[in-house]
Design an enzyme around this catalytic site. Structure first.
Site, mmCIF file in Angstrom:
data_model
loop_
_atom_site.group_PDB
_atom_site.id
_atom_site.type_symbol
_atom_site.label_atom_id
_atom_site.label_comp_id
_atom_site.label_asym_id
_atom_site.label_seq_id
_atom_site.Cartn_x
_atom_site.Cartn_y
_atom_site.Cartn_z
ATOM 1 N N LYS A 119 0.818 -1.216 0.000
ATOM 2 C CA LYS A 119 0.000 0.000 0.000
ATOM 3 C C LYS A 119 0.848 1.261 0.000
ATOM 4 O O LYS A 119 0.463 2.271 -0.592
ATOM 5 C CB LYS A 119 -0.936 0.013 1.220
ATOM 6 N N LYS A 211 -4.722 -9.614 -6.782
ATOM 7 C CA LYS A 211 -6.015 -9.880 -6.145
ATOM 8 C C LYS A 211 -7.060 -8.846 -6.558
ATOM 9 O O LYS A 211 -6.715 -7.705 -6.904
ATOM 10 C CB LYS A 211 -5.877 -9.993 -4.624
ATOM 11 N N LYS A 214 -10.676 -3.195 -4.129
ATOM 12 C CA LYS A 214 -11.587 -2.051 -4.197
ATOM 13 C C LYS A 214 -10.941 -0.875 -4.910
ATOM 14 O O LYS A 214 -11.632 -0.033 -5.467
ATOM 15 C CB LYS A 214 -11.914 -1.586 -2.771
HETATM 16 P P1 AMP Z 1 -11.102 -4.956 3.040
HETATM 17 O O1 AMP Z 1 -11.821 -4.647 1.778
HETATM 18 O O2 AMP Z 1 -9.618 -4.813 2.876
HETATM 19 O O3 AMP Z 1 -11.632 -4.273 4.231
HETATM 20 O O4 AMP Z 1 -11.345 -6.501 3.278
HETATM 21 C C1 AMP Z 1 -12.475 -7.013 3.956
HETATM 22 C C2 AMP Z 1 -12.421 -8.530 3.981
HETATM 23 O O5 AMP Z 1 -12.489 -9.040 2.640
HETATM 24 C C3 AMP Z 1 -11.132 -9.105 4.583
HETATM 25 O O6 AMP Z 1 -11.454 -10.266 5.347
HETATM 26 C C4 AMP Z 1 -10.312 -9.466 3.382
HETATM 27 O O7 AMP Z 1 -9.392 -10.510 3.636
HETATM 28 C C5 AMP Z 1 -11.386 -9.904 2.407
HETATM 29 N N1 AMP Z 1 -10.934 -9.716 1.031
HETATM 30 C C6 AMP Z 1 -10.593 -8.536 0.433
HETATM 31 N N2 AMP Z 1 -10.221 -8.730 -0.847
HETATM 32 C C7 AMP Z 1 -10.344 -10.059 -1.071
HETATM 33 C C8 AMP Z 1 -10.118 -10.902 -2.217
HETATM 34 N N3 AMP Z 1 -9.702 -10.395 -3.375
HETATM 35 N N4 AMP Z 1 -10.358 -12.228 -2.091
HETATM 36 C C9 AMP Z 1 -10.794 -12.757 -0.921
HETATM 37 N N5 AMP Z 1 -11.017 -12.031 0.194
HETATM 38 C C10 AMP Z 1 -10.806 -10.694 0.122
#
Ligand code: AMP
Ligand code: TRP
Length: 349
Positions: A119, A211, A214
């Site tokens: 990041k 991956k 967002k």
């Molecule tokens: P975040 O959007 O970073 O707050 O992530 C929220 C949850 O979604 C966390 O448990 C992450 O590990 C999961 N997550 C985010 N991106 C992915 C992805 N590409 N594949 C699987 N899990 C994800």
């Protein structure tokens, strides 16, 4: 002499950042797991706005995105009556415990965090100090409730290991006062990550080595929870693949990241395994598989997107749910934070 206090009850905690564009990775890697765990556990699901501001967020967008994640939780099947749904900044204990953990965690531990490196990118000098200590706040989120199980996607595994290291070091550093308070086997439990199923790491639709995220500039790289059936079909049709038909065995996916990703997504949405998907689609061309995948994804996601829009139309009700969640979160966190302060040696009234 107080009676020894031991903890056996399970408690689930997890968080999602309100940074917009909730996608299929969030849904399959995290939110579907949150829903399933409700049957057997007491759960807290947190919209982690303190984490979000480690990268600048427009204030109006932040408030909207906080409500949107709340709506996504509820639309996906989380019950805010039986479990706790809240936003992090309404429970000040998160920030207070994070400060204590800033003084427990070692700089060397944080320097190993791959998410910070990704990041912060090349211009590390210009990253916020918050982004650097972000994993300490995450440990505080979990341990403030003595949570024992944490469902997350694969990308959070290293942060969970750090949370365990912090709990362990706190328990060791303060062993004397912890024993005096009557706790056996440490004050903070070592939380277990729950990273299971075929879609713990959903990849970018245009590049199977990155991956789904967002923050990717191109919306074609991800499927958003609020995408309609046409948008979903278009994104899946245009997803990168290779020229071979699908293999019949999961082993045949090992060197084909894009194929592996689409099969994993199908398995996640259908609540089955990659092997089972390949039993049905092994030997099929991607054109046929993509059509079935687009149909399945729309069938699963469109009702959620619609319910999210319905809930978002009544922000007062969402705010009421968050307010109620914060009150109930406080009731669990406050005594644990008070004990933590006693253990550290802070005088309190
Ligand atoms: P975040 O959007 O970073 O707050 O992530 C929220 C949850 O979604 C966390 O448990 C992450 O590990 C999961 N997550 C985010 N991106 C992915 C992805 N590409 N594949 C699987 N899990 C994800
Ligand atoms: N860091 C997590 C992410 O970006 C979100 C998060 C914050 C979290 N606090 C947490 C997840 C506590 C699990 C438990 O995905």
């Amino acid at each position: 002499m107080q009676r020894a206090k031991t903890k056996t009850k399970t408690r689930v905690f997890s968080g999602v950042q309100p940074t917009g564009n909730l996608h299929l990775g969030n849904y399959l890697g995290a939110i579907t797991k949150f829903v399933a765990l409700q049957a057997e556990h007491d759960c807290l699901y947190c919209v982690v706005d303190l984490h979000a501001i480690t990268v600048f967020q427009d204030p109006d967008e932040l408030a909207k995105n906080t409500r949107e994640v709340t709506a996504a939780f509820i639309a996906s099947g989380i019950d805010p009556g039986r479990h706790i749904v809240f936003n992090q900044s309404q429970v000040s204990g998160h920030a207070e415990l994070a400060w204590i953990f800033n003084c427990v965690a070692r700089i060397g531990w944080l320097n190993r965090m791959t998410q910070f490196k990704e990041k912060a990118g090349k211009d590390r000098e210009n990253a916020s100090a918050g982004l650097y200590v972000y994993p300490n706040l995450m440990a505080a989120d979990i341990l403030l409730y003595h949570a024992t199980h944490v469902p997350v996607g694969e990308d959070q595994k290293q942060h969970l290991e750090l949370a365990r290291d912090i709990a362990q070091k706190f328990n060791n550093d303060f062993a004397k006062t912890i024993a005096r308070e009557g706790y056996e086997g440490g004050f903070f439990p070592l939380p277990e990550p729950l990273i299971t199923g075929p879609a713990t790491r959903v990849m970018n639709l245009r590049d199977g080595t990155r991956k789904m995220s967002k923050s990717d500039e191109s919306d074609m790289t991800r499927i958003n929870l609020t995408d309609d059936a046409d948008a979903i079909a278009k994104k899946i049709r245009k997803a990168k693949t290779d020229p071979e038909p699908l293999p019949s065995e999961a082993k045949g996916l090992e060197t084909r990241p894009e194929a592996d990703n689409l099969v994993g997504i199908f398995a996640g949405l259908a609540e089955t395994s990659k092997e089972a998907v390949l039993r049905d689609f092994g030997g099929s061309p991607f054109s046929k598989f993509k059509e079935a995948l687009a149909e399945l994804a729309a069938a699963k996601l469109n009702p959620i997107g619609e319910e999210m829009r319905r809930l978002m139309a009544d922000p007062v009700e969402i705010d009421r749910i968050l307010d109620d969640g914060a009150r109930r979160a406080h009731a669990i966190a406050d005594p644990i934070l008070a004990k933590t302060k006693d253990i550290v040696g802070f005088i309190r009234s």
